[in-house]
Design a protein around this motif. Sequence first.
Motif, mmCIF file in Angstrom:
data_model
loop_
_atom_site.group_PDB
_atom_site.id
_atom_site.type_symbol
_atom_site.label_atom_id
_atom_site.label_comp_id
_atom_site.label_asym_id
_atom_site.label_seq_id
_atom_site.Cartn_x
_atom_site.Cartn_y
_atom_site.Cartn_z
ATOM 1 N N ASP A 26 0.808 -1.221 0.000
ATOM 2 C CA ASP A 26 0.000 0.000 0.000
ATOM 3 C C ASP A 26 0.841 1.272 0.000
ATOM 4 N N SER A 27 1.879 1.317 0.849
ATOM 5 C CA SER A 27 2.692 2.532 0.945
ATOM 6 C C SER A 27 3.411 2.832 -0.365
ATOM 7 N N VAL A 28 3.845 1.773 -1.067
ATOM 8 C CA VAL A 28 4.526 1.946 -2.349
ATOM 9 C C VAL A 28 3.522 2.394 -3.414
ATOM 10 N N ARG A 29 2.351 1.791 -3.416
ATOM 11 C CA ARG A 29 1.317 2.173 -4.380
ATOM 12 C C ARG A 29 0.907 3.631 -4.187
ATOM 13 N N GLU A 30 0.860 4.094 -2.948
ATOM 14 C CA GLU A 30 0.494 5.486 -2.670
ATOM 15 C C GLU A 30 1.519 6.451 -3.244
ATOM 16 N N ILE A 31 2.802 6.117 -3.108
ATOM 17 C CA ILE A 31 3.853 6.984 -3.648
ATOM 18 C C ILE A 31 3.737 7.082 -5.162
ATOM 19 N N HIS A 32 3.562 5.957 -5.819
ATOM 20 C CA HIS A 32 3.470 5.978 -7.282
ATOM 21 C C HIS A 32 2.178 6.643 -7.762
ATOM 22 N N ALA A 33 1.117 6.532 -6.989
ATOM 23 C CA ALA A 33 -0.120 7.235 -7.345
ATOM 24 C C ALA A 33 0.100 8.745 -7.285
ATOM 25 N N ARG A 34 0.845 9.187 -6.288
ATOM 26 C CA ARG A 34 1.161 10.616 -6.168
ATOM 27 C C ARG A 34 2.073 11.073 -7.303
ATOM 28 N N ILE A 35 3.004 10.225 -7.682
ATOM 29 C CA ILE A 35 3.893 10.544 -8.808
ATOM 30 C C ILE A 35 3.077 10.746 -10.083
ATOM 31 N N GLU A 36 2.169 9.822 -10.345
ATOM 32 C CA GLU A 36 1.349 9.911 -11.554
ATOM 33 C C GLU A 36 0.451 11.142 -11.545
ATOM 34 N N ALA A 37 -0.018 11.534 -10.369
ATOM 35 C CA ALA A 37 -0.977 12.638 -10.274
ATOM 36 C C ALA A 37 -0.311 14.008 -10.233
#
Length: 348
Positions: A26-37
Amino acid sequence: MTDKENGWPDNPGWSELKLPDLLLVDSVREIHARIEAEWDYLQRSACQMAAGRALWKHVIHDPLAELLAGEACLRNLHEKIKKDRSNNAREISGVILAVRTLWFDSKIEGALTSINGRDSQVVLLGAGMDTRAYRLSCLKESDVFEVDFSELLQAKATLLNAAIEPPNGHHHQQKAKSLNRVAADIRSNDWLEKLKTAGFASEKNTVWVLEGLLYYLTHSQALQVLETIADQCTITHTVLLADFMNKPSTTLSNSVFHFYCDWPDHLLPSLGFSTTTLSQIGDMDAHFGLMHDPLNLFNKIRSLPRSLQTHPDDGKPCCRLYLVQASGSPQLQPSHKDNPQVRKSLSE
């Protein structure tokens, strides 16, 4: 036609994309979601380069690349590779990035060997998601500095912590003597001072790595960076490793690139470097067995004069990527430097 029949190395990873377990945390997915956004194209390009290293893992050993690339970039490049393979493309997506990565790896090792590697520094400008401090054994005697945007370095550090902490840590030990991350925007004029504050010592032998960087800058910004590095030649032995695009490469539709130089082997001596060598993708030291097709884009234009902007056979732009190594030292200073107007004309 299979990859082997088409001359490509066999890579099972191209058939099916299997994401590593860490990317599903989850923590890794959150970082990459922020990167994409939130990240702009320049910042996201760091993840795209990591995706290239990850999907060309049959020639580049980078166990951290998938984690740093993120799911979106991996899926995007994987789809392009699948399409290229089904169309029997002469260049598989990512091959240029793979060749460029291998060229920089080999030249970093060669440069450190030539200066005995001891008490040396390696500066990665616009480091992005680079992992050389973790994967190149030749850096064991070198202090490594990674310079990039603050938010990028913070995200990278958080992602790497997920990989280097137990139980994964023993797989990803740092190979460099030391690693220092320097938050700075190289488009400004204070990045060298920030580098020095972080421990960079001007008197130490230094290898400067500018991979996939210069063409994102304006002409004035790129020249400022190159001049700053060239000035170090008056202080200590200095090696510059950089890639340059020519004009046609930056003028294609939807291009996000700005700086170009058709004659970097002329420009760099005018700034103060005493020796310069230039290679093009597909040359003896810049193919690594990957540029096998004589009719691929880069092989088709290698034999043409560099002054040509379009191919005489089909009228298509002669897009070139130059891989350049330059060096200088206090003992080997050029007799003069060209004036700013000459430098400007050479860079354009």
